[in-house]
Design a protein around this motif. Structure first.
Motif, PDB file in Angstrom:
ATOM      1  N   GLY A  80     -14.792 -30.963  40.034  1.00 34.05           N
ATOM      2  CA  GLY A  80     -15.622 -29.798  39.805  1.00 34.05           C
ATOM      3  C   GLY A  80     -17.052 -30.166  39.447  1.00 34.05           C
ATOM      4  N   PRO A  81     -17.830 -29.195  39.020  1.00 34.11           N
ATOM      5  CA  PRO A  81     -17.402 -27.799  38.898  1.00 34.11           C
ATOM      6  C   PRO A  81     -17.366 -27.087  40.249  1.00 34.11           C
ATOM      7  CG  PRO A  81     -19.681 -27.990  38.214  1.00 34.11           C
ATOM      8  CD  PRO A  81     -19.219 -29.391  38.509  1.00 34.11           C
ATOM      9  N   LEU A  82     -16.322 -26.301  40.459  1.00 31.21           N
ATOM     10  CA  LEU A  82     -16.102 -25.636  41.737  1.00 31.21           C
ATOM     11  C   LEU A  82     -16.340 -24.131  41.633  1.00 31.21           C
ATOM     12  CD1 LEU A  82     -12.710 -27.274  42.808  1.00 31.21           C
ATOM     13  CD2 LEU A  82     -15.003 -27.960  43.546  1.00 31.21           C
ATOM     14  N   ALA A  83     -16.836 -23.555  42.719  1.00 36.47           N
ATOM     15  CA  ALA A  83     -16.783 -22.103  42.841  1.00 36.47           C
ATOM     16  C   ALA A  83     -15.326 -21.678  42.746  1.00 36.47           C
ATOM     17  CB  ALA A  83     -17.385 -21.669  44.171  1.00 36.47           C
ATOM     18  N   THR A  84     -15.082 -20.537  42.103  1.00 38.16           N
ATOM     19  CA  THR A  84     -13.718 -20.179  41.702  1.00 38.16           C
ATOM     20  C   THR A  84     -13.399 -18.736  42.049  1.00 38.16           C
ATOM     21  OG1 THR A  84     -13.778 -21.798  39.906  1.00 38.16           O
ATOM     22  CG2 THR A  84     -12.175 -20.004  39.700  1.00 38.16           C
ATOM     23  N   GLU A 176     -18.610 -21.977  35.818  1.00 38.38           N
ATOM     24  CA  GLU A 176     -18.545 -20.668  35.186  1.00 38.38           C
ATOM     25  C   GLU A 176     -19.549 -19.677  35.767  1.00 38.38           C
ATOM     26  OE1 GLU A 176     -19.357 -20.909  31.058  1.00 38.38           O
ATOM     27  OE2 GLU A 176     -21.303 -21.892  31.306  1.00 38.38           O
ATOM     28  N   ASN A 177     -20.552 -20.174  36.473  1.00 37.15           N
ATOM     29  CA  ASN A 177     -21.554 -19.304  37.073  1.00 37.15           C
ATOM     30  C   ASN A 177     -21.240 -18.929  38.512  1.00 37.15           C
ATOM     31  OD1 ASN A 177     -23.342 -19.315  34.772  1.00 37.15           O
ATOM     32  ND2 ASN A 177     -23.834 -21.434  35.297  1.00 37.15           N
ATOM     33  N   ARG A 178     -20.101 -19.395  39.029  1.00 34.00           N
ATOM     34  CA  ARG A 178     -19.714 -19.071  40.412  1.00 34.00           C
ATOM     35  C   ARG A 178     -18.265 -18.605  40.447  1.00 34.00           C
ATOM     36  NH1 ARG A 178     -20.612 -23.760  44.403  1.00 34.00           N
ATOM     37  NH2 ARG A 178     -19.926 -25.062  42.655  1.00 34.00           N
ATOM     38  N   VAL A 179     -17.996 -17.532  39.733  1.00 28.82           N
ATOM     39  CA  VAL A 179     -16.643 -16.973  39.671  1.00 28.82           C
ATOM     40  C   VAL A 179     -16.626 -15.621  40.378  1.00 28.82           C
ATOM     41  CG1 VAL A 179     -14.813 -16.115  38.163  1.00 28.82           C
ATOM     42  CG2 VAL A 179     -16.084 -18.185  37.540  1.00 28.82           C
ATOM     43  N   SER A 180     -15.674 -15.465  41.292  1.00 30.94           N
ATOM     44  CA  SER A 180     -15.428 -14.188  41.968  1.00 30.94           C
ATOM     45  C   SER A 180     -14.052 -13.678  41.583  1.00 30.94           C
ATOM     46  CB  SER A 180     -15.489 -14.366  43.494  1.00 30.94           C
ATOM     47  OG  SER A 180     -16.755 -14.803  43.922  1.00 30.94           O
ATOM     48  N   ALA A 193     -11.700  -3.158  37.394  1.00 28.97           N
ATOM     49  CA  ALA A 193     -11.789  -3.122  35.932  1.00 28.97           C
ATOM     50  C   ALA A 193     -12.544  -4.339  35.415  1.00 28.97           C
ATOM     51  CB  ALA A 193     -10.388  -3.054  35.322  1.00 28.97           C
ATOM     52  N   VAL A 194     -12.214  -5.510  35.945  1.00 28.40           N
ATOM     53  CA  VAL A 194     -12.903  -6.727  35.527  1.00 28.40           C
ATOM     54  C   VAL A 194     -14.390  -6.647  35.878  1.00 28.40           C
ATOM     55  CG1 VAL A 194     -13.056  -9.220  35.906  1.00 28.40           C
ATOM     56  CG2 VAL A 194     -10.822  -8.135  35.638  1.00 28.40           C
ATOM     57  N   ALA A 195     -14.694  -6.114  37.064  1.00 30.59           N
ATOM     58  CA  ALA A 195     -16.096  -5.995  37.476  1.00 30.59           C
ATOM     59  C   ALA A 195     -16.889  -5.127  36.509  1.00 30.59           C
ATOM     60  CB  ALA A 195     -16.175  -5.425  38.887  1.00 30.59           C
ATOM     61  N   GLY A 196     -16.231  -4.125  35.926  1.00 30.28           N
ATOM     62  CA  GLY A 196     -16.913  -3.251  34.983  1.00 30.28           C
ATOM     63  C   GLY A 196     -16.988  -3.792  33.574  1.00 30.28           C
ATOM     64  N   LEU A 197     -16.196  -4.845  33.282  1.00 29.70           N
ATOM     65  CA  LEU A 197     -16.106  -5.350  31.911  1.00 29.70           C
ATOM     66  C   LEU A 197     -16.653  -6.756  31.721  1.00 29.70           C
ATOM     67  CD1 LEU A 197     -12.477  -4.115  31.092  1.00 29.70           C
ATOM     68  CD2 LEU A 197     -14.613  -3.172  30.186  1.00 29.70           C
ATOM     69  N   VAL A 198     -16.855  -7.482  32.828  1.00 29.08           N
ATOM     70  CA  VAL A 198     -17.257  -8.888  32.744  1.00 29.08           C
ATOM     71  C   VAL A 198     -18.610  -9.071  33.420  1.00 29.08           C
ATOM     72  CG1 VAL A 198     -16.686 -11.248  33.428  1.00 29.08           C
ATOM     73  CG2 VAL A 198     -14.877  -9.696  32.663  1.00 29.08           C
ATOM     74  N   GLU A 199     -19.502  -9.754  32.747  1.00 25.48           N
ATOM     75  CA  GLU A 199     -20.820 -10.024  33.318  1.00 25.48           C
ATOM     76  C   GLU A 199     -20.829 -11.358  34.059  1.00 25.48           C
ATOM     77  OE1 GLU A 199     -23.701  -9.868  30.219  1.00 25.48           O
ATOM     78  OE2 GLU A 199     -23.469  -7.714  29.876  1.00 25.48           O
ATOM     79  N   GLY A 200     -21.783 -11.486  34.990  1.00 22.81           N
ATOM     80  CA  GLY A 200     -22.035 -12.764  35.618  1.00 22.81           C
ATOM     81  C   GLY A 200     -21.138 -13.136  36.773  1.00 22.81           C
ATOM     82  N   LEU A 201     -20.348 -12.209  37.283  1.00 17.18           N
ATOM     83  CA  LEU A 201     -19.535 -12.493  38.463  1.00 17.18           C
ATOM     84  C   LEU A 201     -20.445 -12.580  39.689  1.00 17.18           C
ATOM     85  CD1 LEU A 201     -16.658  -9.937  37.798  1.00 17.18           C
ATOM     86  CD2 LEU A 201     -16.562 -12.412  37.408  1.00 17.18           C
ATOM     87  N   GLY A 317     -20.667 -18.536  52.558  1.00 19.23           N
ATOM     88  CA  GLY A 317     -22.099 -18.259  52.611  1.00 19.23           C
ATOM     89  C   GLY A 317     -22.761 -18.371  51.253  1.00 19.23           C
ATOM     90  N   MET A 318     -22.043 -17.935  50.212  1.00 20.83           N
ATOM     91  CA  MET A 318     -22.573 -18.090  48.845  1.00 20.83           C
ATOM     92  C   MET A 318     -22.663 -19.551  48.450  1.00 20.83           C
ATOM     93  SD  MET A 318     -20.393 -15.373  46.636  1.00 20.83           S
ATOM     94  CE  MET A 318     -20.292 -13.627  46.998  1.00 20.83           C
ATOM     95  N   ASP A 319     -21.699 -20.332  48.925  1.00 21.96           N
ATOM     96  CA  ASP A 319     -21.550 -21.713  48.473  1.00 21.96           C
ATOM     97  C   ASP A 319     -22.506 -22.663  49.170  1.00 21.96           C
ATOM     98  OD1 ASP A 319     -20.122 -23.099  46.517  1.00 21.96           O
ATOM     99  OD2 ASP A 319     -18.840 -24.050  47.994  1.00 21.96           O
ATOM    100  N   ASN A 320     -23.153 -22.174  50.251  1.00 22.98           N
ATOM    101  CA  ASN A 320     -24.054 -23.057  51.023  1.00 22.98           C
ATOM    102  C   ASN A 320     -25.517 -22.832  50.631  1.00 22.98           C
ATOM    103  OD1 ASN A 320     -21.929 -24.171  52.478  1.00 22.98           O
ATOM    104  ND2 ASN A 320     -21.987 -22.527  54.009  1.00 22.98           N
TER     105      ASN A 320
END
Length: 320
Positions: A80-84, A176-180, A193-201, A317-320
């Protein structure tokens, strides 16, 4: 056949779901209470016989410290660190077996597949109990504890899901900055629900999401699981108003009103289980950048592998 309004009307549709004034404080207090407990993440290697992937049995503290299971899959010997990708399961299913769902790790991502408490015996398999009891309920999960927002089943499930993202971000192999977050049906509702409660996705992928637009979904379809609520209220007639005062706190529409990460929805025009208007009810309220793929000739299976291909292209595309 088409089960709902024409697509042009779907894109203009607005849910009638109310937005409780204390929605944010309710969830802030719920998460603060659970965060009193250490995540206590345990990661145990699993001997799968795979040569290109490593699989780990993960346990972490979810709602009120109760232990939740997940599988972590990563490319072999990844440091890592890996996109997750954190993934949530559909209704009735659990995390299944270590050799299931190998796509995302095979593509080079860390993949945390999370159990759903109390589920996993309709398909797949699960290992996470739901220790909290509830009052009388219709068979299934939709009405467990529905007399109160504090006791409703999905309060525990959504809290587990937020903690799953926190658990993933605590791992050295995870960036931690590349979590989907990703999920279909119930998993799609949990994802919102997670999208509404968690920042930085960095990405939100709700596929044919369930748990959306309860004012419409509970009266519009005769299909389960939404029908569980209707069947419950057919017996407990006096509770209809009270139940619809609880459900707004768990509706994907209201989480969408707070979500800002880029999102890629899917829906299907022949879906009786999660009718497209209920999906558009959430999509049309979503605050962040968003797209929706509409499958005209499909039911609740949505796009299937086509959705996988599209999601993989977006992530790459995000990872490149």
């Amino acid at each position: 056949m088409f089960v709902d309004m024409p697509e042009a009307d779907l894109r203009q549709y607005r849910s009638s779901q109310s937005d409780p004034s204390d929605f944010d404080s309710f969830w802030a207090e719920t998460l603060a209470s659970t965060r009193r407990f250490d995540l206590a993440v345990e990661v145990i290697p699993v001997d799968t016989g795979l040569k290109t992937l490593d699989v780990f049995d993960v346990t972490f503290s979810g709602y009120e410290g109760q232990r939740v299971k997940a599988w972590l899959r990563v490319p072999h010997d990844a440091t890592g660190p890996l996109a997750t990708i954190v993934q949530f399961q559909g209704y009735g299913g659990g995390r299944a077996r270590p050799l299931d769902d190998l796509l995302w790790a095979s593509a080079g991502y860390a993949h945390l597949l999370v159990d759903t408490r109390g589920q996993g015996s309709a398909w797949g398999g699960g290992g996470t109990p739901d220790p909290d009891g509830s009052g009388p309920a219709y068979p299934g999960f939709m009405t467990r504890g529905i007399d109160s927002r504090e006791t409703y089943y999905y309060r525990r499930v959504f809290t587990d899901a937020v903690r799953a993202v926190e658990a993933a971000r605590s791992l050295d192999v995870v960036d931690e900055n590349r979590v989907s977050v990703l999920g279909g049906s119930q998993g799609g509702g949990i994802t919102l629900a997670v999208a509404g409660l968690v920042e930085g996705l960095v990405g939100v992928f709700p596929r044919v999401p369930f748990l959306c637009d309860f004012p419409r979904s509970t009266v519009f379809t005769d299909s389960s699981p939404y029908k569980e609520i209707g069947n419950y209220l057919a017996v407990h007639r006096e509770k209809a108003v009270a139940v619809h005062e609880v459900l707004p706190y768990f509706d994907g529409v209201n989480f969408s009103r707070r979500a800002t990460a880029p999102a890629w929805f899917t829906t299907a025009l022949m879906d009786n289980t999660c009718p497209p208007s209920t999906v558009f009810g959430a999509f049309n309220e979503y605050r962040g950048e968003k797209e929706i793929t509409v499958w005209p000739y499909n039911g609740h299976e949505g796009g299937g592998v086509y959705d996988d291909e599209a999601t993989l292209a977006i992530l790459n595309g995000m990872d490149n």
